[in-house]
Structures are given as structure tokens and as C-alpha cells.
Design a protein around this motif. Structure first.
Motif, short mmCIF file in Angstrom:
data_model
loop_
_atom_site.label_atom_id
_atom_site.label_comp_id
_atom_site.label_asym_id
_atom_site.label_seq_id
_atom_site.Cartn_x
_atom_site.Cartn_y
_atom_site.Cartn_z
N TRP A 344 43.93 78.33 13.91
CA TRP A 344 44.20 77.42 13.15
C TRP A 344 44.65 75.99 14.09
CZ3 TRP A 344 43.53 75.88 8.06
CH2 TRP A 344 43.13 76.96 7.34
N THR A 345 45.14 76.62 15.13
CA THR A 345 45.35 75.57 16.05
C THR A 345 44.16 74.79 16.56
OG1 THR A 345 47.11 76.76 17.12
CG2 THR A 345 46.23 75.17 18.46
N GLN A 346 43.07 75.46 16.76
CA GLN A 346 41.78 74.98 16.99
C GLN A 346 41.09 74.15 15.84
OE1 GLN A 346 40.72 74.15 19.76
NE2 GLN A 346 42.34 75.42 20.98
N ILE A 347 41.20 74.60 14.63
CA ILE A 347 40.65 74.07 13.20
C ILE A 347 41.64 72.68 13.05
CG2 ILE A 347 40.82 73.98 10.97
CD1 ILE A 347 40.24 77.17 10.95
N THR A 348 42.64 72.63 13.40
CA THR A 348 43.59 71.49 13.16
C THR A 348 43.33 70.45 14.18
OG1 THR A 348 45.62 72.79 12.19
CG2 THR A 348 45.95 70.67 13.09
N ARG A 349 43.08 70.69 15.48
CA ARG A 349 42.68 70.00 16.61
C ARG A 349 41.43 69.33 16.15
NH1 ARG A 349 39.84 69.43 20.77
NH2 ARG A 349 38.90 71.57 20.46
N THR A 350 40.40 69.82 15.45
CA THR A 350 39.05 69.51 15.58
C THR A 350 38.93 68.81 14.25
OG1 THR A 350 38.28 71.69 14.79
CG2 THR A 350 37.88 71.04 17.27
N ALA A 351 39.75 69.09 13.27
CA ALA A 351 39.58 68.51 11.76
C ALA A 351 39.81 67.00 11.64
CB ALA A 351 40.71 69.33 10.87
N ALA A 352 38.72 66.35 10.99
CA ALA A 352 38.73 65.03 10.64
C ALA A 352 39.75 64.85 9.35
CB ALA A 352 37.18 64.67 10.34
N ASP A 366 46.30 84.83 -0.88
CA ASP A 366 46.20 84.15 0.42
C ASP A 366 46.98 84.74 1.63
OD1 ASP A 366 45.69 82.27 2.34
OD2 ASP A 366 47.17 80.74 1.78
N ILE A 367 46.39 84.95 2.80
CA ILE A 367 46.80 85.76 3.72
C ILE A 367 47.50 84.94 4.94
CG2 ILE A 367 45.19 87.67 3.60
CD1 ILE A 367 43.86 86.51 6.10
N LEU A 368 47.48 83.58 4.74
CA LEU A 368 48.08 82.70 5.65
C LEU A 368 49.51 82.66 5.77
CD1 LEU A 368 45.40 79.97 6.17
CD2 LEU A 368 45.55 82.16 7.32
N PRO A 369 50.41 82.47 4.62
CA PRO A 369 51.77 82.15 4.66
C PRO A 369 52.36 83.12 5.21
CG PRO A 369 50.81 81.42 2.46
CD PRO A 369 49.63 81.94 3.38
N GLY A 370 53.45 82.82 6.21
CA GLY A 370 54.11 83.88 6.93
C GLY A 370 53.44 84.59 8.18
N ARG A 371 52.37 84.22 8.29
CA ARG A 371 51.51 84.75 9.30
C ARG A 371 51.14 83.57 10.53
NH1 ARG A 371 46.84 88.71 8.22
NH2 ARG A 371 47.10 89.12 10.32
N LEU A 376 52.48 74.51 11.68
CA LEU A 376 51.04 74.33 11.74
C LEU A 376 50.38 74.33 10.44
CD1 LEU A 376 48.47 74.12 13.58
CD2 LEU A 376 48.53 76.59 13.65
N LEU A 377 50.66 75.30 9.46
CA LEU A 377 50.24 75.38 8.24
C LEU A 377 50.51 74.06 7.19
CD1 LEU A 377 48.39 77.15 6.60
CD2 LEU A 377 50.34 78.50 5.91
N ALA A 378 51.77 73.62 7.73
CA ALA A 378 52.25 72.47 6.79
C ALA A 378 51.41 71.38 6.90
CB ALA A 378 53.62 72.09 7.01
N ARG A 379 50.32 71.18 7.95
CA ARG A 379 49.55 69.98 8.07
C ARG A 379 48.58 70.11 6.93
NH1 ARG A 379 48.44 68.36 14.11
NH2 ARG A 379 47.69 66.55 13.04
N TRP A 380 48.30 71.20 6.33
CA TRP A 380 47.19 71.69 5.46
C TRP A 380 47.81 71.71 4.00
CZ3 TRP A 380 42.33 71.71 6.89
CH2 TRP A 380 41.97 71.47 8.26
N ARG A 381 47.18 71.42 2.85
CA ARG A 381 47.60 71.58 1.37
C ARG A 381 46.53 72.55 0.93
NH1 ARG A 381 47.40 66.58 0.05
NH2 ARG A 381 49.86 66.55 -0.07
N TYR A 382 47.13 73.78 0.38
CA TYR A 382 46.41 74.54 -0.51
C TYR A 382 45.67 73.97 -1.88
CZ TYR A 382 44.71 79.15 -2.15
OH TYR A 382 44.23 80.22 -2.94
N GLN A 383 44.55 74.01 -2.10
CA GLN A 383 43.92 73.26 -3.03
C GLN A 383 44.07 73.83 -4.41
OE1 GLN A 383 42.55 69.96 -2.51
NE2 GLN A 383 44.10 70.66 -1.19
N PRO A 384 44.21 73.15 -5.41
CA PRO A 384 44.11 73.76 -6.90
C PRO A 384 42.78 74.39 -7.12
CG PRO A 384 44.40 71.63 -7.07
CD PRO A 384 44.56 71.77 -5.61
N VAL A 403 40.95 77.55 -0.32
CA VAL A 403 40.62 76.25 0.06
C VAL A 403 41.61 75.45 0.48
CG1 VAL A 403 39.53 74.06 -0.12
CG2 VAL A 403 38.44 76.18 -1.34
N TYR A 404 41.85 74.98 1.66
CA TYR A 404 42.95 74.08 2.11
C TYR A 404 42.25 72.87 2.53
CZ TYR A 404 46.49 77.50 2.94
OH TYR A 404 47.73 78.56 2.50
#
Length: 408
Positions: A344-352, A366-371, A376-384, A403-404
Motif C-alpha cells: 500500500w505504500t507503493q500503491i499510494t505513491r503511484t496513485a493518480a 475488509d482485511i486492511l483496517p488494523g493491519r 497510510l490507510l487514511a489517505r484512502w476512502r472505502y467506497q459505498p 473498493v478504495y
């Protein structure tokens, strides 16, 4: 480093999380050896759901994990700027490169469909020799022209029913043998005219199989599901949805596959219960095989590429702010917290700006919260609407579609 050794090293890094001599460690190593060969002749995620969830726009640059390549090829129908795929299996890389080359090298849509839609025509190897082999890269050509078992060349699989090969194909064949011994004939299901017919078949023929003692014992063995591409770590996540027991999870997901979508619209059901798409070529197929999409697939195929690399490492070499869509399949179910954070560090770096990430999980949550670190995860919004995407996923094997969207 030779390609085979590199592939083994990458697979080990992705799958091996326990000591080699532990029970789980031995199973992980058996699973990674399986992935050195062909696992998925067909990918088992719904590309229609992917494209809807990602809200793909013309010109988007897409990064994805390839697997059998049906989804990578189907994204070409959305007029992307590029599709860059990765896979740790050399066999999957060879298959994806074969598909990309075939889209432009074969003479017409009929030949393309014979190769990947029917995938059992005696003339397919000749099509390969005449049209595809001359433009295929040397590594992939060597893979397809090597001997495998009783086949003089691997490309002969496309003359003998390609979707019956690979670990998944063998798993489905084994399930057909077990079903036949139990007296189940899938032809009436495939001939169903209504959803009610499909549900009646499941209740009468399939549901009792999950009460069979032998089937329940086999299903509870981790190695039994390797053919579905389910490693030990993901097996445990699946079982959690059944209170620790995998059997009710498999029963419910089989029910969804058979009962929640018309058989006339669900090519995953045909792949499971016919071991290939409809024989006469009139049934449902992935978007890239739909004749209406042939011109788009042919036009955009030169924008697709695949490499035999770890996704995180590939993204590390990619430019910042360069990617609008990421498709991770279910690979995160295999990962440790450190691997998730690196990815997710690399996804965030390369994300437009406004980039989207879509992935699936064996279990529902969802498996991401807490892991992944909160900052880092705060830079993304979980989608409805992710629950609706899961409901619409015709492959039916997963517990969740997530989807984020990048906040920036």
C-alpha cells in the motif's frame, strides 16, 4: 538469476509465512510448488464487476494481477491508456502473453474464439504455428512448445479442451467424478430455463452432497482446496465465515454460483459444470470473447503487457501519480502485515488523483483496517456499494469485494 529460480524465490516470499518443518509450512511449500505450473486456465473473478467498481474511464492506466488473463483482456474493452499485469507463475505469464499476441496476430474473430472460446479445436495448434508463434516472445514460445506429460507440446492443450487443464481444471474434473459417483448429472442444470429450475436442482442434487461424510472430510483438508488456488492462510479466512468450518462456506458459495444468476448469463457456472464455455458457442463468455468487443480488444491489445514479478516490486519501479486503477484479486489474503504495508505504500505513491483499488477477500470483512498503518490507510476512502458489487459477482467464490478511492 535463471527465470525458474527467480519465480521460486518470488513465490516463496509471497506464500511462505511459517517454518518449513511445521505442518502449515509444509503445506505452504506444496502450494507454492503448485503455482510454478499452470493453475488457472480461466481467472475466477468477474471482470464486469471489476469495471463497474473501478468506474473505468477511457485512458485510465490499469495495474492488475493477471492470473488466467480473462480480466486483463476484458479491461481492454474500456479503452484504457495501458494495462500492466504481473503474476508470480511463469505459466500464467506465458498464457497472458499468448492472449495478447493472439488478439492481433490471429486473422479474425472466429479464429480468436476458436482458440480461447471453444479452446478444443483440432486446428488450434496450426493457428498457433502459422500466426502466433512468429510474433510471440522467445520465453513464452519456449514454454508453449515444451513437452508436458503425454502432450508433445503444451500448445496442444488448446486442441484438447484447455479449460480442463491446470490445477483448477483438474480440481473441477475431480469434483465431476465425485458428483457422478453420487449420481449427480449436471446436464439438466445447464438446460435450466428459469431461476426456479436452477434452485430446484441445487436443493435436490447439490445440497445433499455437502452432507456426505466423505465430501465433508475432504473439504476440511487444506490441501484439498489447493486446486482452487486457496493457500493455507486463505483457507483459515474462508473457514471463519462458517464459524471455523469450511463446509457451510463452500455450500453457500456453490448455492450462489448456481442459484443467484441465470445460467444463460453466468459463464463461471458453465466453466464449473460444463468444464468449458457452452459447446455451440452461443453461451455467456468473458467480455474479451464477446464478438461485439473483438474490435476493441484487437485495437487495445498492444497497450497490454505482463511481467513475472511481485506486484510491490513492479510498482516500486513505476512513476509517481501514474495509475488510475489497481486490481489486486485476492492476493492480500496471503500477505503478512509487513507485506500489506509495503504494497500500500507503493500503491499510494503511484496513485493518480482519484485512483481506485479493487480487491476480493476469501472472508467477508475488509482485511486492511488494523493491519495497514492508520496514517497510510487514511489517505484512502472505502467506497459505498461494495456489498452490491459482491452480490453481482457471478464467480461466487469470494466473501467480499472491496473498493478504495484515493483522497490524495
Amino acid at each position: 538469476m535463471p527465470q525458474t529460480n527467480l519465480a521460486r524465490k518470488q513465490l516463496s516470499g509471497a506464500v511462505h509465512q511459517n517454518r518449513a518443518l511445521s505442518r502449515t509450512g509444509l503445506q505452504e511449500r506444496a502450494f507454492s510448488r503448485l503455482f510454478q505450473g499452470l493453475v488457472y486456465a480461466q481467472i475466477w473473478e468477474d471482470p464486469v464487476v471489476d469495471m463497474k467498481g473501478l468506474a473505468l474511464q477511457p485512458g485510465d492506466n490499469i495495474v492488475c494481477i493477471a492470473s488466467g488473463g480473462c480480466n486483463m483482456m476484458s479491461y481492454l474493452t474500456a479503452a484504457p491508456g495501458s494495462v500492466t499485469a504481473v503474476d508470480l507463475s511463469p505459466a500464467h505469464v506465458a498464457l497472458n502473453r499468448l492472449k495478447i499476441a493472439s488478439a492481433t496476430a490471429l486473422p479474425d474473430q472466429a479464429a480468436f474464439y476458436d482458440f480461447f472460446g471453444h479452446a478444443d479445436r483440432p486446428g488450434n495448434p496450426a493457428l498457433y504455428d502459422r500466426y502466433i508463434a512468429p510474433v510471440l516472445d522467445p520465453v513464452s514460445r519456449t514454454w508453449w512448445e515444451a513437452r508436458q506429460g503425454t502432450l508433445p507440446r503444451r500448445i496442444e492443450m488448446f486442441a484438447r479442451g484447455f479449460y480442463r487443464f491446470g490445477a483448477l481444471g483438474r480440481f473441477i474434473t475431480a469434483m465431476h467424478h465425485i458428483s457422478r459417483m453420487a449420481g449427480v448429472d449436471y446436464r439438466p442444470f445447464l438446460a435450466s430455463r428459469t431461476m426456479e429450475d436452477q434452485r430446484a436442482f441445487f436443493d435436490a442434487q447439490m445440497a445433499p452432497l455437502f452432507e456426505n461424510r466423505l465430501i465433508r472430510v475432504l473439504a476440511r483438508r487444506r490441501a484439498s482446496l489447493f486446486g482452487l488456488g486457496i493457500p493455507p492462510a486463505q483457507f483459515e479466512k474462508l473457514a471463519l465465515d462458517g464459524g471455523g468450518d469450511i463446509v457451510p462456506v463452500l455450500r453457500e458459495r456453490t448455492r450462489k454460483l448456481m442459484c443467484d444468476f441465470p445460467i444463460s448469463d453466468n459463464y463461471f457456472a458453465w466453466a464449473a459444470f460444463n468444464r468449458g464455455y457452452r459447446d455451440d458457442g452461443t453461451g455467456p463468455v468473458p467480455p474479451y470473447l464477446d464478438p461485439a468487443n473483438y474490435d476493441a480488444v484487437r485495437a487495445y491489445a498492444p497497450l497490454a503487457s505482463i511481467v513475472n514479478r511481485n506486484l510491490t516490486d513492479m510498482l516500486a519501479d513505476r512513476d509517481e501519480d501514474s495509475t488510475q486503477a489497481f486490481v489486486l484479486l485476492d492476493a492480500q489474503d496471503w500477505m503478512s502485515d509487513a507485506q500489506l504495508t509495503a504494497l500500500w505504500t507503493q500503491i499510494t505513491r503511484t496513485a493518480a488523483s482519484g485512483a481506485r483499488v479493487l480487491y476480493r477477500t476469501g472472508g467477508g470483512p475488509d482485511i486492511l483496517p488494523g493491519r495497514v498503518p492508520d496514517a497510510l490507510l487514511a489517505r484512502w476512502r472505502y467506497q459505498p456499494g461494495c456489498g452490491q458489487l459482491w452480490a453481482e459477482d457471478r464467480s461466487a467464490i469470494y466473501g467480499g469485494v472491496h473498493v478504495y478511492k484515493f483522497r490524495g
